[in-house]
Design a protein around this motif. Structure first.
Motif, PDB file in Angstrom:
ATOM      1  N   UNK A  39      23.352  17.740 -54.264  1.00  0.00           N
ATOM      2  CA  UNK A  39      23.758  16.546 -53.469  1.00  0.00           C
ATOM      3  C   UNK A  39      23.958  15.933 -54.438  1.00  0.00           C
ATOM      4  N   UNK A  40      22.569  16.139 -55.741  1.00  0.00           N
ATOM      5  CA  UNK A  40      22.101  14.547 -55.921  1.00  0.00           C
ATOM      6  C   UNK A  40      23.728  14.451 -56.875  1.00  0.00           C
ATOM      7  N   UNK A  41      23.978  12.923 -57.388  1.00  0.00           N
ATOM      8  CA  UNK A  41      24.672  12.157 -57.956  1.00  0.00           C
ATOM      9  C   UNK A  41      24.753  13.203 -59.510  1.00  0.00           C
ATOM     10  N   UNK A  42      25.879  12.696 -60.487  1.00  0.00           N
ATOM     11  CA  UNK A  42      25.580  13.750 -62.066  1.00  0.00           C
ATOM     12  C   UNK A  42      25.116  12.209 -62.682  1.00  0.00           C
ATOM     13  N   UNK A  43      24.575  13.156 -63.410  1.00  0.00           N
ATOM     14  CA  UNK A  43      23.546  12.427 -64.490  1.00  0.00           C
ATOM     15  C   UNK A  43      22.042  12.613 -63.996  1.00  0.00           C
ATOM     16  N   UNK A  44      21.840  13.060 -62.976  1.00  0.00           N
ATOM     17  CA  UNK A  44      20.097  13.094 -63.148  1.00  0.00           C
ATOM     18  C   UNK A  44      20.010  14.776 -63.163  1.00  0.00           C
ATOM     19  N   UNK A  45      18.919  14.137 -64.325  1.00  0.00           N
ATOM     20  CA  UNK A  45      18.439  15.663 -64.881  1.00  0.00           C
ATOM     21  C   UNK A  45      17.900  16.889 -64.397  1.00  0.00           C
ATOM     22  N   UNK A  46      18.425  18.200 -64.141  1.00  0.00           N
ATOM     23  CA  UNK A  46      17.300  19.047 -63.403  1.00  0.00           C
ATOM     24  C   UNK A  46      17.694  19.379 -61.931  1.00  0.00           C
ATOM     25  N   UNK A  47      18.327  18.009 -61.139  1.00  0.00           N
ATOM     26  CA  UNK A  47      18.149  17.496 -60.068  1.00  0.00           C
ATOM     27  C   UNK A  47      19.612  19.168 -59.159  1.00  0.00           C
ATOM     28  N   UNK A  48      20.300  19.502 -59.928  1.00  0.00           N
ATOM     29  CA  UNK A  48      21.265  20.295 -59.577  1.00  0.00           C
ATOM     30  C   UNK A  48      21.020  21.521 -59.812  1.00  0.00           C
ATOM     31  N   UNK A  49      19.419  21.828 -60.214  1.00  0.00           N
ATOM     32  CA  UNK A  49      19.238  23.020 -60.615  1.00  0.00           C
ATOM     33  C   UNK A  49      18.465  24.271 -59.711  1.00  0.00           C
ATOM     34  N   UNK A  50      18.595  25.527 -60.232  1.00  0.00           N
ATOM     35  CA  UNK A  50      18.652  26.058 -58.931  1.00  0.00           C
ATOM     36  C   UNK A  50      16.837  26.488 -58.237  1.00  0.00           C
ATOM     37  N   UNK A  51      16.836  26.283 -57.175  1.00  0.00           N
ATOM     38  CA  UNK A  51      15.401  26.169 -56.245  1.00  0.00           C
ATOM     39  C   UNK A  51      14.461  26.549 -57.423  1.00  0.00           C
ATOM     40  N   UNK A  52      14.449  27.953 -57.561  1.00  0.00           N
ATOM     41  CA  UNK A  52      13.679  28.492 -58.653  1.00  0.00           C
ATOM     42  C   UNK A  52      13.169  27.600 -60.022  1.00  0.00           C
TER      43      UNK A  52
END
Length: 108
Positions: A39-52
């Motif tokens: 749910x991180x907003x666009x533009x936050x580097x790496x925040x929506x990367x896979x949990x691994x």
């Protein structure tokens, strides 16, 4: 977050907004926002990367600041405190990541 116990405690802590805000300022120098998975907003580097991948970066970051005899309690904390359905990072994966970080550090 590699620990379910810490995640649950953190969720409780962020509800105490004034204390949480003060803690963030003192610990990180700024407010640390909470973004549930995906749910991180666009533009936050790496925040929506896979949990691994996010956990890999956490192990790398710890490895870079830990002292020679320091052991991170997060990787197996849930098992240590007896959490039902523990999270965690596979110890073999932690060891492999730490070895890679150590190799990188010697190459400088």
């Amino acid at each position: 977050m590699p620990s379910r116990a810490v995640d649950e405690a953190w969720h409780g802590f962020i509800l105490c907004t004034a204390r949480y805000s003060t803690f963030c300022e003192e610990a990180y120098g700024r407010y640390l926002h909470h973004h549930p998975e995906g749910s991180a907003p666009a533009g936050i580097a790496g925040a929506n990367d896979p949990i691994g991948e996010q956990l890999r970066r956490t192990v790398v970051a710890w490895s870079m600041v830990a002292g020679p005899e320091e052991h991170c309690v997060l990787w197996d904390l849930d098992e240590q405190v007896g959490m039902d359905h523990p999270w965690g990072v596979d110890p073999e994966r932690v060891a492999a990541i730490q070895a890679a970080v150590a190799t990188f550090g010697r190459g400088r």
